[in-house]
Write an enzyme that holds these catalytic residues in place. Structure first.
Site, PDB file in Angstrom:
ATOM      1  N   HIS A  77      -7.850   1.175   1.813  1.00 32.13           N
ATOM      2  CA  HIS A  77      -7.621   0.809   3.377  1.00 32.13           C
ATOM      3  C   HIS A  77      -8.595   2.019   3.963  1.00 32.13           C
ATOM      4  O   HIS A  77      -7.998   2.225   4.983  1.00 32.13           O
ATOM      5  CB  HIS A  77      -6.260   0.855   3.731  1.00 32.13           C
ATOM      6  N   GLU A 137       0.909  -1.129  -0.056  1.00 29.09           N
ATOM      7  CA  GLU A 137       0.019  -0.156   0.009  1.00 29.09           C
ATOM      8  C   GLU A 137       0.898   1.242  -0.018  1.00 29.09           C
ATOM      9  O   GLU A 137       1.942   1.340   0.669  1.00 29.09           O
ATOM     10  CB  GLU A 137      -0.846   0.027   1.250  1.00 29.09           C
TER      11      GLU A 137
HETATM   12  P1  NAI Z   1      -9.711  -9.877  16.256  1.00 29.28           P
HETATM   13  O1  NAI Z   1      -8.134 -10.334  16.788  1.00 29.28           O
HETATM   14  O2  NAI Z   1     -10.757  -9.337  17.142  1.00 29.28           O
HETATM   15  O3  NAI Z   1     -10.294 -11.246  15.562  1.00 29.28           O
HETATM   16  C1  NAI Z   1      -9.572 -11.710  14.666  1.00 29.28           C
HETATM   17  C2  NAI Z   1     -10.182 -13.336  14.500  1.00 29.28           C
HETATM   18  O4  NAI Z   1      -9.637 -14.268  13.361  1.00 29.28           O
HETATM   19  C3  NAI Z   1     -10.178 -14.237  15.730  1.00 29.28           C
HETATM   20  O5  NAI Z   1     -11.129 -14.520  16.358  1.00 29.28           O
HETATM   21  C4  NAI Z   1      -8.971 -15.391  15.216  1.00 29.28           C
HETATM   22  O6  NAI Z   1      -9.198 -16.654  16.129  1.00 29.28           O
HETATM   23  C5  NAI Z   1      -9.643 -15.502  13.905  1.00 29.28           C
HETATM   24  N1  NAI Z   1      -8.663 -16.240  13.075  1.00 29.28           N
HETATM   25  C6  NAI Z   1      -7.131 -15.843  12.925  1.00 29.28           C
HETATM   26  N2  NAI Z   1      -6.683 -16.535  11.800  1.00 29.28           N
HETATM   27  C7  NAI Z   1      -7.651 -17.354  11.429  1.00 29.28           C
HETATM   28  C8  NAI Z   1      -7.891 -18.324  10.337  1.00 29.28           C
HETATM   29  N3  NAI Z   1      -6.723 -18.693   9.501  1.00 29.28           N
HETATM   30  N4  NAI Z   1      -8.827 -18.736  10.185  1.00 29.28           N
HETATM   31  C9  NAI Z   1     -10.166 -18.653  10.874  1.00 29.28           C
HETATM   32  N5  NAI Z   1     -10.173 -17.756  11.812  1.00 29.28           N
HETATM   33  C10 NAI Z   1      -9.043 -16.859  12.194  1.00 29.28           C
HETATM   34  O7  NAI Z   1      -9.446  -8.658  15.039  1.00 29.28           O
HETATM   35  P2  NAI Z   1     -10.410  -7.736  14.508  1.00 29.28           P
HETATM   36  O8  NAI Z   1     -10.454  -6.616  15.453  1.00 29.28           O
HETATM   37  O9  NAI Z   1     -11.845  -8.390  14.244  1.00 29.28           O
HETATM   38  O10 NAI Z   1      -9.873  -7.176  13.251  1.00 29.28           O
HETATM   39  C11 NAI Z   1      -9.814  -8.194  11.929  1.00 29.28           C
HETATM   40  C12 NAI Z   1      -9.007  -7.785  11.005  1.00 29.28           C
HETATM   41  O11 NAI Z   1      -9.533  -6.658  10.467  1.00 29.28           O
HETATM   42  C13 NAI Z   1      -7.468  -7.595  11.380  1.00 29.28           C
HETATM   43  O12 NAI Z   1      -6.580  -8.190  10.667  1.00 29.28           O
HETATM   44  C14 NAI Z   1      -7.339  -6.075  11.413  1.00 29.28           C
HETATM   45  O13 NAI Z   1      -6.051  -5.551  10.945  1.00 29.28           O
HETATM   46  C15 NAI Z   1      -8.241  -5.602  10.372  1.00 29.28           C
HETATM   47  N6  NAI Z   1      -8.927  -4.493  10.312  1.00 29.28           N
HETATM   48  C16 NAI Z   1      -8.869  -3.699   9.040  1.00 29.28           C
HETATM   49  C17 NAI Z   1      -9.431  -2.470   9.084  1.00 29.28           C
HETATM   50  C18 NAI Z   1      -9.526  -1.658   7.721  1.00 29.28           C
HETATM   51  O14 NAI Z   1      -9.522  -0.301   7.824  1.00 29.28           O
HETATM   52  N7  NAI Z   1      -9.566  -2.367   6.738  1.00 29.28           N
HETATM   53  C19 NAI Z   1      -9.689  -1.578  10.451  1.00 29.28           C
HETATM   54  C20 NAI Z   1      -9.780  -2.412  11.342  1.00 29.28           C
HETATM   55  C21 NAI Z   1      -9.295  -3.736  11.540  1.00 29.28           C
END
Ligand code: NAI
Length: 399
Positions: free
Chosen positions: A281, A258
């Protein structure tokens, strides 16, 4: 107390800090290296976003700094390990933009099902293409959420309220909200879902994890949405699948590479393809999220500076204690046997009563908060500081 807020942090943060008697300097840009060290002279609390790098050099040069607030989600820009070793708590805002991401996903599910971006492009070109062909309601469709964490689980709730059937897969045990169905494997989810939405975290094993095999296994004419990490999806495989018509559309907000700044050039193999929504993003980028981040992190900085509370710190043992004394001692120390005994001997030797005391540990670090029944003298603080296990001692006089 003085705080320095960099990178245009939402004014709600400065308002909160000032309201608690903390002097605030706000700067629009990021600072690094010697510029940052210079600006931190006399500063107790630092607030940054993602572009300021708090390196070990900065941390070592600023022993007076009491806490760092990352007014964003990630803390990769901070040398958290160095901060931990000098008893410098780091705070961030892990949940503040969850709702913003979820709203964009909901918007994109509908936009893909109605070919909204293609319709708009044609109208802008002056072409009137009124047709119901390929347009669908999302009601009754199956949304497959991969990663049922903060974002995935909230998406589950909102999607159900739209009338979608929600299924999810997570590698960790997760409580299914509402009527959501937990799939026993990713393969099961992919074989059922009309829309696959990825919300996994950035752990190393997730790099490239949604590749050709999974994309090809998706239901014909389904949609793929990725607002989690750019490296999770194989971009070439996705391009092929959309161009071949196997996937009916995709919405992608994150990319393997990015550009660092707004206005920079961007290029991707996913450009120029119908019903493929690309966004820079911005999943979590709303004014509401910025304000929430401002309030959340400023609140954490205030609670630490004024009460020693470390709840939800990224790196410190967590303590939250109600006030019960005249003076509070914050003692960051090495997590080795016998420290509390030594500390309490010093209190006893000085004839001060311990009203309340809490100890928490995390890895190699220990953190004890003690309320004393009488004001503490500088000599007592010096003796605590001189213990070989001590990392940092702070006395708070007005609780
Ligand atoms: P979180 O940590 O609360 O949830 C992630 C979940 O994914 C966890 O429950 C974990 O067990 C599960 N997980 C991990 N690897 C896995 C796999 N291979 N298969 C199945 N489940 C798996 O994270 P949150 O806060 O929900 O954020 C999720 C993602 O969104 C992160 O990567 C974060 O960086 C991204 N994000 C993107 C934003 C954007 O602007 N596009 C803004 C905020 C977050």
């Amino acid at each position: 107390m003085k705080a320095l807020l960099l990178e245009n942090i939402h004014h709600a943060a400065a308002d909160l800090l000032k309201g608690r008697g903390i002097e605030v300097t706000s700067l629009a840009g990021a600072l690094d290296g010697s510029d940052l060290i210079g600006a931190l002279e006399g500063i107790d609390l630092l607030g940054i976003r993602s572009r300021t790098h708090v390196t070990s050099e900065v941390i070592d040069a600023c022993p007076h700094l009491k806490a760092v607030g990352a007014f964003c989600i990630g803390t990769n820009q901070i040398d958290v390990s160095s901060a931990t070793h000098v008893g410098l708590p780091v705070f961030n805002a892990p949940f503040s933009n969850t709702r913003s991401v979820v709203e964009l996903v909901i918007c994109e599910i509908i936009a893909l099902a109605r070919h909204l971006t293609d319709q708009n492009t044609m109208m802008q070109k002056g072409i009137w293409m009124k047709s119901a062909k390929g347009a669908h309601e999302v009601r009754g469709r199956t949304l497959g959420i991969v990663g049922y964490g903060n974002i995935g689980s909230q998406l589950s709730v909102l999607a159900e309220s739209l009338g979608m059937r929600v299924i999810f897969y997570d590698i960790a045990d997760k409580l299914a909200l509402g009527n959501a169905y937990r799939c026993s494997s990713l393969e099961e989810l992919i074989s059922i879902a009309d829309v696959v939405s990825l919300h996994v975290d950035g752990r190393a094993s997730n790099k490239g994890f949604f590749g050709m095999e999974y994309i090809q296994a998706m239901k014909p004419r389904s949609f793929l949405i990725n607002l989690c990490r750019g490296t999770v999806v194989d971009q070439e495989a996705l391009r092929e699948a959309v161009l071949s018509g196997h996937i009916a559309g995709a919405a992608i907000d994150v990319f393997p590479e990015e550009p660092p700044n707004a206005g920079d050039e961007f290029s991707s193999v996913l450009q120029g393809i119908d019903n493929l929504i690309l966004t820079p993003h911005i999943g979590g980028s709303t004014l509401e999220a910025q304000e929430d981040i401002g309030c959340f992190v400023a609140g954490k900085l205030i609670d630490y500076a004024q009460y020693g509370t470390t709840t939800m710190s990224v790196n410190c043992p967590e303590i939250h204690m109600d006030s019960s004394g005249v003076c509070r001692i914050l003692h960051h120390h090495l997590n080795v046997p016998g420290v509390l005994a030594k500390v309490n001997t010093i209190y006893g030797d000085h004839g001060v009563n311990v009203e309340t005391q809490q100890l928490a540990t995390r890895g190699q670090m220990g953190y004890a908060v003690t309320d004393l029944g009488s004001p503490c003298e500088a000599e007592l603080v010096a003796e605590l500081n001189n213990l070989p296990e001590s990392i940092r001692v702070t006395a708070i006089m007005e609780l």
